[in-house]
Design an enzyme around this catalytic site. Structure first.
Site, mmCIF file in Angstrom:
data_model
loop_
_atom_site.group_PDB
_atom_site.id
_atom_site.type_symbol
_atom_site.label_atom_id
_atom_site.label_comp_id
_atom_site.label_asym_id
_atom_site.label_seq_id
_atom_site.Cartn_x
_atom_site.Cartn_y
_atom_site.Cartn_z
ATOM 1 N N ASP A 128 47.762 32.177 34.087
ATOM 2 C CA ASP A 128 48.750 32.743 35.001
ATOM 3 C C ASP A 128 49.085 31.828 36.171
ATOM 4 O O ASP A 128 49.975 32.115 36.954
ATOM 5 C CB ASP A 128 48.243 34.090 35.552
ATOM 6 N N HIS A 132 38.049 33.233 35.369
ATOM 7 C CA HIS A 132 38.182 33.931 34.081
ATOM 8 C C HIS A 132 36.816 34.401 33.633
ATOM 9 O O HIS A 132 35.820 33.716 33.854
ATOM 10 C CB HIS A 132 38.783 32.998 33.021
HETATM 11 N N1 CMC Z 1 39.040 33.800 44.007
HETATM 12 C C1 CMC Z 1 37.903 33.810 44.732
HETATM 13 N N2 CMC Z 1 36.702 34.152 44.236
HETATM 14 C C2 CMC Z 1 36.631 34.501 42.949
HETATM 15 C C3 CMC Z 1 37.780 34.523 42.110
HETATM 16 C C4 CMC Z 1 39.010 34.149 42.694
HETATM 17 N N3 CMC Z 1 40.123 34.149 41.948
HETATM 18 N N4 CMC Z 1 37.435 34.918 40.871
HETATM 19 C C5 CMC Z 1 36.113 35.157 40.906
HETATM 20 N N5 CMC Z 1 35.634 34.894 42.161
HETATM 21 C C6 CMC Z 1 34.212 34.985 42.584
HETATM 22 C C7 CMC Z 1 33.791 36.424 42.812
HETATM 23 O O1 CMC Z 1 33.956 36.821 44.129
HETATM 24 C C8 CMC Z 1 32.336 36.384 42.381
HETATM 25 O O2 CMC Z 1 31.607 35.858 43.446
HETATM 26 P P1 CMC Z 1 30.061 36.357 43.682
HETATM 27 O O3 CMC Z 1 29.297 35.965 42.453
HETATM 28 O O4 CMC Z 1 29.639 35.616 44.908
HETATM 29 O O5 CMC Z 1 30.119 37.837 43.877
HETATM 30 C C9 CMC Z 1 32.298 35.367 41.251
HETATM 31 O O6 CMC Z 1 33.417 34.487 41.496
HETATM 32 C C10 CMC Z 1 32.414 35.966 39.861
HETATM 33 O O7 CMC Z 1 33.575 36.809 39.844
HETATM 34 P P2 CMC Z 1 33.672 38.174 39.033
HETATM 35 O O8 CMC Z 1 34.745 39.011 39.650
HETATM 36 O O9 CMC Z 1 32.314 38.781 38.899
HETATM 37 O O10 CMC Z 1 34.109 37.634 37.624
HETATM 38 P P3 CMC Z 1 34.813 38.465 36.488
HETATM 39 O O11 CMC Z 1 34.518 37.762 35.222
HETATM 40 O O12 CMC Z 1 34.420 39.899 36.591
HETATM 41 O O13 CMC Z 1 36.379 38.373 36.856
HETATM 42 C C11 CMC Z 1 38.634 37.706 36.954
HETATM 43 C C12 CMC Z 1 37.287 37.545 36.231
HETATM 44 C C13 CMC Z 1 39.708 36.969 36.164
HETATM 45 C C14 CMC Z 1 39.016 39.191 37.043
HETATM 46 C C15 CMC Z 1 38.512 37.097 38.400
HETATM 47 O O14 CMC Z 1 38.210 35.716 38.300
HETATM 48 C C16 CMC Z 1 39.784 37.311 39.222
HETATM 49 O O15 CMC Z 1 39.934 38.361 39.852
HETATM 50 N N6 CMC Z 1 40.720 36.301 39.237
HETATM 51 C C17 CMC Z 1 41.995 36.460 39.928
HETATM 52 C C18 CMC Z 1 42.952 37.269 39.071
HETATM 53 C C19 CMC Z 1 43.488 36.487 37.872
HETATM 54 O O16 CMC Z 1 43.930 35.353 37.993
HETATM 55 N N7 CMC Z 1 43.483 37.156 36.696
HETATM 56 C C20 CMC Z 1 44.040 36.574 35.453
HETATM 57 C C21 CMC Z 1 42.984 36.322 34.419
HETATM 58 S S1 CMC Z 1 43.572 35.334 33.032
HETATM 59 C C22 CMC Z 1 44.839 36.265 32.311
HETATM 60 C C23 CMC Z 1 44.490 37.660 31.946
HETATM 61 O O17 CMC Z 1 43.366 38.029 31.674
HETATM 62 O O18 CMC Z 1 45.431 38.456 31.887
#
Ligand code: CMC
Length: 431
Positions: free
Chosen positions: A366, A308
């Site tokens: 989720d 998140h």
């Molecule tokens: N699985 C594997 N690696 C992950 C994941 C994951 N679910 N989430 C983040 N990472 C890694 C990512 O690769 C990155 O690594 P690095 O620093 O080495 O490049 C690091 O963690 C930070 O990730 P980010 O994408 O820069 O973080 P963000 O804040 O931009 O993204 C997020 C947040 C929720 C989009 C992401 O964690 C994600 O894609 N999660 C899976 C989808 C999900 O469950 N979404 C629902 C969110 S809660 C409900 C809602 O908002 O609707």
């Protein structure tokens, strides 16, 4: 600048600029850069808004390090346990918990708006039967602007109020109709003798051929899912609603924009994607393979339902959702649910894994919601529509707050331009 005003100093090319520092009632201080471009001729750069407060708000507060989520100051776990969705709607919209009389009046107003214009039924019938219910919802909610002309004037507080009631009341009807249409069953009209959650379940699962009784415990679990999703401060879909609304667009168009944004798998679409992933994993012995893929930089696979932007400790909604999942499966007599087994084991393994621990990746809302919704009988395609109908009150509250803010301006970010600079047009023969 006032005498006691806290300031930050920016030094640029030998000139210093004083930036006011704004103090919130909770959370980190905020540098006020509104005059920076005019004074220093520079923009700030923050793609994804990771360090930018886009507005002032009094509705929802998240402390990502503590794993705290407050609606108007009240913690989500207390609301999930003691309150109910319509009371939470009142709280989000008006800022305070209602008295008994205020609650009765609010419930009366919502239940008198649950039916949709009969002609919208024809609109539904224009969609292919196999359309995703989110596709139908984006279209139908946008089309509400063509049906409710008496609540389109955003400058009239009464019309804003009526539009809010209509959206909160009609979204369950529209989501249920999108579902019924996709499975070829007749639409079920709303019933005002039922609670908000009971009515939604009845519209989804009853058929004219036989009586249907809503199980009260399932209605309670449904209501809790609505409550847990009701608002989440300036997330992508809420910011979309605010941005659309900042131009003066009507509320139905703005909420349709929010639904479109919510649909993506990084946001509300994650509940569908998460359950599909758990099913694909299928058994506990396959988990290490998927954990490996999630850690591989060259593989686009991510553990859905994990991570998140704001929560860096745990998502308090996920905690309540996990308890609910156990309760609902127990109630339905589902004891060996393989998806739940995979989910619990996956959570355990990921929470001990160095990659997930160091990146502070925890299960989000989720992760468990799909298991509950599937047990209730919903197909995965309905998970995100249920999120959308729950979040409508949050979108509407944030939209109203923005419209009522006298400092509101059209949202218009700037950019770091790295494209070609001025060049003369070249005739086609000379290229
Ligand atoms: N699985 C594997 N690696 C992950 C994941 C994951 N679910 N989430 C983040 N990472 C890694 C990512 O690769 C990155 O690594 P690095 O620093 O080495 O490049 C690091 O963690 C930070 O990730 P980010 O994408 O820069 O973080 P963000 O804040 O931009 O993204 C997020 C947040 C929720 C989009 C992401 O964690 C994600 O894609 N999660 C899976 C989808 C999900 O469950 N979404 C629902 C969110 S809660 C409900 C809602 O908002 O609707």
């Amino acid at each position: 600048m006032a005498e006691n005003q806290k300031t930050a100093t920016l030094s640029l090319d030998g000139t210093t600029y004083e930036l006011p520092v704004l103090s919130p009632s909770a959370g980190p201080d905020v540098l006020d850069i509104r005059k920076l471009y005019g004074q220093a001729d520079v923009f700030t750069y923050d793609p994804g808004f990771t360090s930018t407060a886009s507005c002032e708000s009094k509705i929802t507060y998240i402390d990502g390090d503590k794993g705290e989520l407050l609606y108007r100051g009240y913690p989500i776990d207390q609301l999930a346990e003691k309150s109910h969705y319509l009371e939470v709607c009142y709280l989000l919209l008006y800022g305070e918990l209602p008295t008994r009389a205020q609650m009765e009046d609010f419930e009366y107003r919502i239940t008198r708006h649950t039916m949709i214009h009969e002609q919208i039924h024809n609109f539904f019938r224009g969609f292919r039967r196999d359309s995703h219910p989110m596709a139908t919802m984006v279209g139908v909610v946008g089309a509400m602007s063509a049906f409710y002309h008496d609540s389109l004037d955003i400058n009239d507080p009464w019309q804003r109020e009526v539009a809010s009631m209509r959206l909160i009341a009609k979204l369950p009807t529209i989501a249920a109709m999108a579902y019924k249409y996709s499975i070829g069953q007749p639409f079920v009209y709303p019933r005002n003798d039922l609670s908000y959650a009971e009515n939604f379940l009845n519209m989804c699962f009853s058929v004219p051929a036989e009586p249907y009784k809503v199980e009260p415990a399932l209605a309670k679990a449904m209501d809790r899912i609505f409550t847990l999703h009701a608002d989440h401060e300036q997330n992508a879909s809420t910011s979309t609603v605010r941005l659309a609304g900042s131009s003066g667009a009507n509320p139905f168009a703005c909420i349709a924009a929010g639904i479109a944004c919510l649909w993506g798998p990084a946001h509300g679409g994650a509940n569908q994607a998460c359950l599909e992933m758990l099913r694909e994993i299928g058994s506990v012995d396959k988990i290490p393979e998927y954990i490996k893929r999630a850690k591989d930089k060259d593989d686009p696979f991510r553990l859905m339902g994990f991570g998140h932007r704001v929560y860096k400790n745990f998502d308090p909604r996920a905690k309540v959702m996990k308890e609910s999942a156990d309760e609902v499966l127990d109630l339905l007599g589902i004891h060996d649910n393989p998806t739940l087994q995979v989910a619990k084991e996956l959570e355990k393994i990921a929470l001990e894994d160095e990659y997930f621990v160091s990146k502070k990746l925890y299960p989000n809302v989720d992760f468990y919601s799909g298991i509950i919704l599937e047990a209730m009988g919903f197909p995965t395609s309905m998970f995100t529509p249920i999120f959308a109908l729950s979040r409508t009150v949050g979108w509407i509250s944030q939209w109203k707050e923005m419209i009522e803010d006298p400092t509101n301006k059209i949202g218009r970010p700037r950019q770091l331009y790295t494209g070609a600079t001025f060049r003369d047009y070249v005739d086609v023969e000379k290229r």
